[in-house]
Design a protein around this motif. Structure first.
Motif, short mmCIF file in Angstrom:
data_model
loop_
_atom_site.label_atom_id
_atom_site.label_comp_id
_atom_site.label_asym_id
_atom_site.label_seq_id
_atom_site.Cartn_x
_atom_site.Cartn_y
_atom_site.Cartn_z
N THR A 1 0.92 -1.45 0.09
CA THR A 1 -0.16 -0.08 0.10
C THR A 1 0.78 1.18 -0.11
N ARG A 2 2.05 1.08 0.56
CA ARG A 2 2.94 2.52 0.74
C ARG A 2 3.36 3.02 -0.58
N THR B 1 -0.67 -1.37 -9.19
CA THR B 1 -1.24 -0.67 -8.26
C THR B 1 -0.01 0.77 -8.25
N ASN B 2 1.29 0.20 -8.43
CA ASN B 2 2.27 1.37 -8.09
C ASN B 2 2.63 2.16 -9.24
N MET C 1 -9.53 -3.46 -2.21
CA MET C 1 -9.34 -3.10 -0.87
C MET C 1 -7.91 -3.32 -0.22
N GLU C 2 -7.64 -3.34 0.97
CA GLU C 2 -6.36 -3.43 1.23
C GLU C 2 -6.17 -4.73 2.33
N ARG C 3 -5.39 -5.62 1.96
CA ARG C 3 -5.23 -6.60 2.95
C ARG C 3 -3.84 -7.16 3.28
N GLY D 1 -1.58 -5.15 4.32
CA GLY D 1 -0.49 -4.03 3.77
C GLY D 1 -0.44 -4.32 2.05
N ILE D 2 -1.16 -4.85 1.53
CA ILE D 2 -1.33 -5.05 0.01
C ILE D 2 -2.51 -4.38 -0.81
N HIS D 3 -2.40 -4.01 -1.67
CA HIS D 3 -3.52 -3.67 -2.50
C HIS D 3 -4.09 -4.83 -3.14
N ILE E 1 -8.92 -0.25 -7.25
CA ILE E 1 -8.33 -1.17 -6.01
C ILE E 1 -9.66 -1.40 -5.33
N TRP F 1 1.79 2.62 -3.46
CA TRP F 1 0.77 2.84 -4.59
C TRP F 1 1.03 4.10 -5.17
#
Length: 260
Positions: A20-21, A189-190, A33-35, A37-39, A31, A23
């Protein structure tokens, strides 16, 4: 064209995004959801986008234009070479040759150089060279083959670009943008999807995910190619019919003139 099953995309891990950091906020619409720490990517949106992309690629293939595939990351190389090669589309899986699109004339020269070396080998000129010269020519041929082998049949600029990992292939993306060549891509996602005309939100790191997406899009390209083939056959048959009718009419006219 292959039916896109969300379940199959899920099994191939297409939904796993980056941490997530890492992204890019422009990927937010894709996206789910987040699980841990991963999108997680919304696969329903991915499926819809693959469908849209496949339709557009099918049209480009049917029009007779080439689609250039670009993927130089380790886990995508072999898959791209295999899938693009199967539908006779050019691909770059080694380093992107700077100016590949914006300086296409120079690239074509290098490809012609490769062809002339091959001719030398066929007509026996190669054997008249000294051992040292032969070695140099062989080295040059191998280098050209590695970088440009798969694009040797590309005589004009491609009708589109298909990219795996737009962050990594940013030079290719920039060149295509300059020339207004439509860009199709697997976007994780990045990355910033605004750089691409046709976005497929997907995991661009796992080989299973890359394989799944490429299998679907190249199957659409194959459909476009066979459509083009059958259109051509129909046209040839029509032309032949017209030719026969015209020949018949001309023969009748000649016969009538002779009777007079």
């Amino acid at each position: 064209m292959e039916k896109i099953e969300v379940k199959e995309l899920l099994e191939a891990g297409v939904h796993f995004g980056h941490l997530t950091r890492k992204w890019d906020p422009n990927m937010a619409p894709y996206i789910y959801m987040e699980r841990n720490g991963i999108h997680i990517i919304n696969l329903y949106k991915t499926a819809a986008k693959i469908e849209e992309t496949s339709e557009a690629l099918k049209k480009i293939a049917a029009s007779g234009k080439k689609i250039l595939f670009v993927a130089t990351k380790k886990q995508a190389k072999d898959i791209v070479a295999e899938k693009a090669g199967a539908v006779t589309m050019p691909y770059i899986t080694e380093r992107w040759p700077g100016g590949m699109l914006t300086n296409f004339v120079t690239i074509r020269k290098a490809v012609k150089k490769m062809a002339s070396i091959d001719r030398m080998k066929k007509d026996g000129t190669f054997l008249t060279l000294s051992k040292k010269e032969r070695l140099q020519v062989d080295r040059l041929r191998a280098k050209l083959e590695k970088n440009l082998g798969s694009i040797s049949d590309m005589t004009r600029l491609p009708g589109a670009l298909f990219v795996v990992d737009i962050k990594r292939e940013h030079i290719a993306i920039r060149e295509a943008q300059k020339l207004n060549i439509p860009i199709f891509a697997m976007v994780d996602t990045n990355s910033d999807p605004r750089q691409v005309d046709y976005v497929i939100p997907a995991n661009d790191d796992a080989s299973k995910s890359i394989d799944k997406v490429l299998t679907i899009v190249t199957s659409a390209i194959a459909d476009g190619l066979s459509e083009r083939k059958s259109d051509k056959t129909d046209k040839d048959a029509k032309d032949e019919k017209v030719e026969k009718t015209e020949t018949k009419a001309a023969t009748k006219k000649v016969a009538a003139d002779e009777e007079e």
